[in-house]
Design an enzyme around this catalytic site. Structure first.
Site, PDB file in Angstrom:
ATOM      1  N   HIS A  45       0.889  -1.096   0.057  1.00  0.00           N
ATOM      2  CA  HIS A  45      -0.230   0.094   0.065  1.00  0.00           C
ATOM      3  C   HIS A  45       0.825   1.283   0.027  1.00  0.00           C
ATOM      4  O   HIS A  45       1.743   1.275   0.875  1.00  0.00           O
ATOM      5  CB  HIS A  45      -0.869   0.096   1.126  1.00  0.00           C
ATOM      6  CG  HIS A  45      -0.296  -0.004   2.516  1.00  0.00           C
ATOM      7  ND1 HIS A  45      -0.370  -0.919   3.653  1.00  0.00           N
ATOM      8  CD2 HIS A  45       0.682   1.025   2.948  1.00  0.00           C
ATOM      9  CE1 HIS A  45       0.301  -0.347   4.485  1.00  0.00           C
ATOM     10  NE2 HIS A  45       0.997   0.557   4.295  1.00  0.00           N
ATOM     11  N   HIS A  87      -2.134   4.406   9.978  1.00  0.00           N
ATOM     12  CA  HIS A  87      -1.002   5.292  10.001  1.00  0.00           C
ATOM     13  C   HIS A  87      -1.505   6.596  10.493  1.00  0.00           C
ATOM     14  O   HIS A  87      -0.813   7.566  10.287  1.00  0.00           O
ATOM     15  CB  HIS A  87      -0.728   5.555   8.376  1.00  0.00           C
ATOM     16  CG  HIS A  87      -0.136   4.373   7.696  1.00  0.00           C
ATOM     17  ND1 HIS A  87      -0.811   3.240   7.278  1.00  0.00           N
ATOM     18  CD2 HIS A  87       1.130   3.993   7.349  1.00  0.00           C
ATOM     19  CE1 HIS A  87      -0.118   2.363   6.482  1.00  0.00           C
ATOM     20  NE2 HIS A  87       1.032   2.854   6.408  1.00  0.00           N
ATOM     21  N   HIS A 112      11.062  -0.767   2.923  1.00  0.00           N
ATOM     22  CA  HIS A 112      11.091   0.549   2.736  1.00  0.00           C
ATOM     23  C   HIS A 112      11.371   1.283   3.974  1.00  0.00           C
ATOM     24  O   HIS A 112      11.143   1.016   5.267  1.00  0.00           O
ATOM     25  CB  HIS A 112       9.626   0.968   2.053  1.00  0.00           C
ATOM     26  CG  HIS A 112       8.375   0.957   2.715  1.00  0.00           C
ATOM     27  ND1 HIS A 112       7.720  -0.154   3.204  1.00  0.00           N
ATOM     28  CD2 HIS A 112       7.430   1.815   3.053  1.00  0.00           C
ATOM     29  CE1 HIS A 112       6.686  -0.013   3.599  1.00  0.00           C
ATOM     30  NE2 HIS A 112       6.467   1.296   3.832  1.00  0.00           N
ATOM     31  N   GLU A 120       6.115  -3.677   8.151  1.00  0.00           N
ATOM     32  CA  GLU A 120       4.636  -3.966   7.476  1.00  0.00           C
ATOM     33  C   GLU A 120       4.591  -5.557   6.994  1.00  0.00           C
ATOM     34  O   GLU A 120       3.492  -6.088   6.832  1.00  0.00           O
ATOM     35  CB  GLU A 120       4.357  -3.185   6.607  1.00  0.00           C
ATOM     36  CG  GLU A 120       3.955  -1.494   7.139  1.00  0.00           C
ATOM     37  CD  GLU A 120       3.703  -0.536   6.093  1.00  0.00           C
ATOM     38  OE1 GLU A 120       3.166   0.525   6.371  1.00  0.00           O
ATOM     39  OE2 GLU A 120       3.921  -0.940   4.769  1.00  0.00           O
TER      40      GLU A 120
HETATM   41  C1  DHB Z   1       4.794   4.897   1.172  1.00  0.00           C
HETATM   42  C2  DHB Z   1       4.607   3.797   1.766  1.00  0.00           C
HETATM   43  C3  DHB Z   1       3.743   3.418   2.900  1.00  0.00           C
HETATM   44  O1  DHB Z   1       3.856   2.048   3.257  1.00  0.00           O
HETATM   45  C4  DHB Z   1       3.193   4.275   3.222  1.00  0.00           C
HETATM   46  O2  DHB Z   1       2.212   3.742   4.358  1.00  0.00           O
HETATM   47  C5  DHB Z   1       3.119   5.796   3.020  1.00  0.00           C
HETATM   48  C6  DHB Z   1       3.916   5.959   2.075  1.00  0.00           C
HETATM   49  C7  DHB Z   1       5.615   5.355   0.255  1.00  0.00           C
HETATM   50  O3  DHB Z   1       6.643   4.707  -0.296  1.00  0.00           O
HETATM   51  O4  DHB Z   1       5.641   6.561  -0.204  1.00  0.00           O
HETATM   52 FE    FE Z   2       2.493   1.992   5.257  1.00  0.00          FE
END
Ligand code: DHB
Ligand code: FE
Length: 280
Positions: free
Chosen positions: A12, A59, A193, A240
């Site tokens: 996501h 979030h 990430h 996550e």
């Molecule tokens: C991004 C990734 C995420 O899991 C999120 O919740 C918000 C932003 C991103 O890569 O921009």
């Molecule tokens: Fe996220």
């Protein structure tokens, strides 16, 4: 009994919502990501789930630092989507099933998970984007959701081991449901990430591969990692992957990989779309 037909793991990223709103699905940047979904749709047409248990992390929309349950289960007949600040369009309401939710809550609490039950629950991009991509258009009206949120916002976070056990408990809860249903687990988020700090933009393809390989054949292997291990290996937001671990733990030992799409970057994220069928 609610039969678990399989699981889908789906990244996501809020920017996906912007891309859909602007019709950029064929754009070279986005096409490799969106190309995965017809494969998931084809499997969903065969597997015919009527319910989806969505394991995701809020979030800061429904929960914030002042009020942050480790695990929360929605118990409403519908869930409103809202944007927690990314500037993406809200996607309206998603259908719930309070009866199945309460069964899950009763079973999880009896199974020693002290979860928050939410008769009103806003769902953020982590819920709305994967669900609307997997059940586009009027498909959304045919699937009823039970949202299961876990805390990735404020430490202490639940451990990978705890998330694994939660998934096993969800599996037991579904197995003991008196009504006949076909349920798919949907884990959203990941893969590696990091959005903040000096490692912003960090991804780890080798670790993403390790996660998928483990989840396929030996999911419990990932429970040897602590939350801090995961942050080190997958990035701050790469935790996550714990949602994927929980969903996988709800399935039986034998699964068949139906589809796997891995692509980076989508925004800051190594994106994955993974379809696993549960084998009897
Ligand atoms: C991004 C990734 C995420 O899991 C999120 O919740 C918000 C932003 C991103 O890569 O921009
Ligand atoms: Fe996220």
């Amino acid at each position: 009994m609610a039969n678990i037909v399989g699981m889908i793991g789906c990244t996501h990223v809020p920017a996906i919502g912007g891309a859909v709103a602007k019709g950029l699905q064929q754009d070279p940047y986005w096409a490799p990501f969106f190309a995965g979904f017809p494969h998931a749709h084809a499997w969903l047409r065969e597997a015919r789930p009527d319910h989806v248990v969505v394991i995701y992390n809020d979030h800061g929309l429904n929960f914030f630092l002042d009020n942050l349950p480790t695990f929360a289960v929605g118990a409403a007949e519908s869930y409103r989507n809202s944007d927690e600040g990314w500037g993406i369009p809200s996607l309206g309401d998603f259908a719930g099933d309070a009866r199945l939710s309460w069964h899950l809550i009763e079973s999880l609490v009896a199974d020693e998970f002290d979860i928050a039950s939410c008769q009103r629950m806003l769902v953020d991009h982590a819920f709305s984007l994967p669900v609307s991509l997997l059940w586009p258009g009027d498909g959304a009206a045919k699937i009823r959701a039970v949202p299961v949120a876990y805390n990735t916002v404020q430490h202490p976070l639940p451990s990978p081991r705890r998330c694994y056990k939660l998934g096993q408990a969800i599996g037991r809860a579904l197995a003991s449901y008196p009504e006949e249903h076909r349920v798919v687990l949907l884990a959203t988020g990941g893969l590696s990430h990091q959005l903040d700090g000096t490692r912003a933009g960090f991804v780890n393809q080798a670790f993403d591969k390790e996660c998928i390989d483990s989840l396929l054949t030996d999911p419990a292997a990932l429970t040897r990692y602590s939350v801090l291990d995961l942050i080190e290996k997958a990035g701050n937001q790469g935790v996550e992957v714990m949602g994927w671990l929980a969903a996988r733990a709800a399935l039986g030992p034998h699964v068949r990989q139906v589809y796997w799409n891995y692509h980076l970057p989508i925004s800051n994220t190594a994106s994955g779309l993974w379809v696993l069928e549960n084998q009897a």
